[in-house]
Design an enzyme around this catalytic site. Structure first.
Site, PDB file in Angstrom:
ATOM      1  N   ILE A 196       0.860  -1.176   0.000  1.00 21.25           N
ATOM      2  CA  ILE A 196       0.000   0.000   0.000  1.00 21.25           C
ATOM      3  C   ILE A 196       0.901   1.232   0.000  1.00 21.25           C
ATOM      4  O   ILE A 196       1.713   1.429   0.905  1.00 21.25           O
ATOM      5  CB  ILE A 196      -0.921   0.015   1.241  1.00 21.25           C
ATOM      6  CG1 ILE A 196      -1.904  -1.157   1.171  1.00 21.25           C
ATOM      7  CG2 ILE A 196      -1.656   1.343   1.342  1.00 21.25           C
ATOM      8  CD1 ILE A 196      -2.881  -1.105  -0.002  1.00 21.25           C
ATOM      9  N   LYS A 197       0.755   2.044  -1.028  1.00 22.02           N
ATOM     10  CA  LYS A 197       1.615   3.220  -1.163  1.00 22.02           C
ATOM     11  C   LYS A 197       0.950   4.423  -0.500  1.00 22.02           C
ATOM     12  O   LYS A 197      -0.186   4.785  -0.825  1.00 22.02           O
ATOM     13  CB  LYS A 197       1.893   3.515  -2.636  1.00 22.02           C
ATOM     14  CG  LYS A 197       2.924   4.615  -2.856  1.00 22.02           C
ATOM     15  CD  LYS A 197       3.110   4.940  -4.326  1.00 22.02           C
ATOM     16  CE  LYS A 197       3.882   3.867  -5.046  1.00 22.02           C
ATOM     17  NZ  LYS A 197       4.226   4.288  -6.436  1.00 22.02           N
ATOM     18  N   LEU A 198       1.685   5.038   0.409  1.00 27.32           N
ATOM     19  CA  LEU A 198       1.186   6.175   1.181  1.00 27.32           C
ATOM     20  C   LEU A 198       2.180   7.325   1.108  1.00 27.32           C
ATOM     21  O   LEU A 198       3.398   7.103   1.124  1.00 27.32           O
ATOM     22  CB  LEU A 198       1.004   5.791   2.656  1.00 27.32           C
ATOM     23  CG  LEU A 198      -0.040   4.724   2.978  1.00 27.32           C
ATOM     24  CD1 LEU A 198       0.278   4.064   4.312  1.00 27.32           C
ATOM     25  CD2 LEU A 198      -1.436   5.343   3.008  1.00 27.32           C
TER      26      LEU A 198
END
Length: 269
Positions: free
Chosen positions: A81-83
């Protein structure tokens, strides 16, 4: 198909925003699922940049994305998950990692962001080498900076040394390269994400590539341990004009891209 699936999922009474969110989520997961058919390891799927300052919403969105992958038979062990590396995004990563959801911290421009990511157990960080270079070239009024002195290279080297010296397991993946010199100066880094153009240039080279980053040298470096908390993070970011500006710019640009895609989708509805 993503549009049809989204409509079926939210029902006929769903509002415009709910429907658009459902479509976007399914579209990104469809791309990710296709990529994972062809590559081993992870695929990154990004949480909407407009949630970059909302921890709870970022966590909820990440779990929705993982749920959609699981519906397609893809486990969370294959998804990052890219944050955005805001304080709120970093805290979201901490919560997600505790639940076994792996995170890729993007828009990474400073040691403060990197230390917080490691302290919070992020699986991977993506420091943006080229964007750091862009800022310093403009600030200094120069057209080029030699690769060994490149501020983006120096930033990743500092992060790598800090992680290895103090035993952090977070993967350092240099990104956003402007030239092969930057890449060669970071030979030995955990991971590098390289564009096809620069890969082609590297393939044509015949010179030996010496390792520039290694754990032994890192452990002997002069990096000092920094005790990270929100106040320290915000102060260090405040003192780093480049990181503050590039983080804000990156979030704005990612958000603009999301709006452009939504506009294209609206024309199809």
């Amino acid at each position: 198909k993503s549009i049809v699936d989204a409509k079926n999922a939210v029902g006929d009474n769903a509002g415009k925003r709910e429907l658009m969110d459902a479509i976007m989520d399914r579209l990104f997961v469809a791309f990710g699922a296709e990529i994972l058919k062809h590559v081993p390891g992870y695929c990154s799927t990004e949480v909407d940049a407009r949630l970059s300052f909302d921890t709870a919403a970022s966590v909820a969105k990440a779990k929705q994305i993982i749920g959609l992958y699981e519906q397609q038979g893809i486990g969370k062990d294959r998804v990052l998950i890219k944050l955005a590396s805001t304080w709120e995004g970093l805290v979201a990563a901490q919560q997600l990692e505790k639940e076994g959801i792996h995170c890729n911290m993007t828009l990474m421009f400073s040691i403060a962001q990197a230390i917080a990511a490691a302290e919070f157990g992020a699986t991977l960080i993506s420091p943006f080498v080229g964007r750091i270079l862009d800022w310093f070239k403009k600030a200094r009024g120069v057209d080029a900076i030699p690769a060994p002195e490149d501020p983006g290279v120096l930033s990743v080297r500092q992060i790598y040394n800090y992680y290895k010296k103090f035993g952090y397991g977070t993967i350092v993946m240099g990104a956003s390269f402007r030239n092969t010199g930057e890449i060669l100066e970071l030979a030995g880094c955990d991971r590098l994400t390289i564009s096809p153009k620069l890969l082609d240039e590297l393939e044509q080279m015949e010179d030996a590539v010496p390792c520039k980053l290694d754990e032994k040298t890192a452990k002997d470096s002069e990096e000092k341990k920094i005790e990270m908390n929100e106040a320290v993070f915000r102060w260090m970011m405040n003192e780093d004009a480049m990181a503050t500006e590039k983080l804000a710019e990156g979030i704005r640009n990612f958000a603009k891209d999301a709006v452009k895609l939504e506009t294209m989708i609206e024309e199809m509805l």
